[in-house]
Scaffold this active site. Structure first.
Site, PDB file in Angstrom:
ATOM      1  N   ASP A   7     -17.971  -5.453 -11.916  1.00  0.00           N
ATOM      2  CA  ASP A   7     -17.042  -5.335 -10.791  1.00  0.00           C
ATOM      3  C   ASP A   7     -16.161  -4.083 -10.994  1.00  0.00           C
ATOM      4  OD1 ASP A   7     -15.319  -6.090  -8.642  1.00  0.00           O
ATOM      5  OD2 ASP A   7     -14.043  -7.211 -10.028  1.00  0.00           O
ATOM      6  N   ASP A   9     -12.789  -3.468  -8.979  1.00  0.00           N
ATOM      7  CA  ASP A   9     -11.342  -3.704  -8.836  1.00  0.00           C
ATOM      8  C   ASP A   9     -10.821  -4.658  -9.899  1.00  0.00           C
ATOM      9  OD1 ASP A   9     -10.648  -2.092  -6.553  1.00  0.00           O
ATOM     10  OD2 ASP A   9     -11.891  -3.453  -5.356  1.00  0.00           O
ATOM     11  N   ASP A 137     -13.312 -10.305 -12.424  1.00  0.00           N
ATOM     12  CA  ASP A 137     -12.037 -11.013 -12.633  1.00  0.00           C
ATOM     13  C   ASP A 137     -11.815 -12.155 -11.648  1.00  0.00           C
ATOM     14  OD1 ASP A 137     -11.711  -8.729 -10.721  1.00  0.00           O
ATOM     15  OD2 ASP A 137      -9.803  -9.750 -10.392  1.00  0.00           O
TER      16      ASP A 137
END
Ligand SMILES: [Mg+2]
Length: 182
Positions: A7, A9, A137
């Protein structure tokens, strides 16, 4: 060799740090919640309703995603993982931003180079991508159209500490958590 999805961000780039910085520049009157205090991935819930349009304005700012700083250790880790594994940088585009997709491409090109820019996939439902491991996250990443083929390993952030079921890592300890990738 494994296929690793990573990922962007709050995993490669310090999105919430950049967000708070821009929010304080644009709207100094807003009482900002520090990143360590964000215990809900949907952090809009932590702000009063009248502040929400100001939060929207930060996300929509042209170039917002291009100007984010990498998380310390992220670039070195991604490059190292990519040396011996197949990787896809798997990021959700923010549809209300005019420049999100080009910003994200520009950031990967600037910080990780041309070869890894070819490995960038902008997709909203990450279950549509096959792989062995997804480093992300966001706690609810498993929800989507397909049953994921990957194991979701959490990138530790203040808003996912309540999830104790999954393996978790930071760029400081990833080699201990995922020795199979090193
Ligand atoms: Mg993320």
């Amino acid at each position: 060799m494994k296929h690793i999805l990573i990922d962007m961000d709050n995993v490669i780039f310090a999105t919430m740090v950049g967000f708070n910085k821009k929010l304080s520049e644009m709207f100094p009157e807003v009482e900002i919640i520090p990143v360590e205090g964000i215990r809900d991935h949907n952090f809009y819930n932590l702000y009063p309703k009248e502040v929400h349009p100001k939060l929207d304005a930060v996300w929509k700012l042209p170039g917002f995603f291009r100007d984010l700083e990498p998380i310390p250790g992220a670039l070195e880790a991604v490059l190292e993982i990519a040396r011996t594994n197949h990787i896809t940088i798997c990021s959700r585009p923010f549809l209300d931003s005019e420049t999100c997709e080009s910003d994200k491409k520009a950031s990967i090109r600037k910080y990780l180079g041309r070869d890894l820019t070819k490995r960038l996939g902008l997709i909203r439902d990450k279950t549509e991508v096959r792989g062995d491991i997804l480093i992300d996250d966001y706690v609810n990443q498993k929800t989507g159209f397909y049953t994921p083929t990957w194991e979701h390993v959490l990138y530790t952030q203040p808003w996912n500490l309540q999830d104790t079921q999954k393996r978790r890592l930071t760029w400081q300890n990833w080699k201990q958590v995922l020795p199979e990738l090193a």
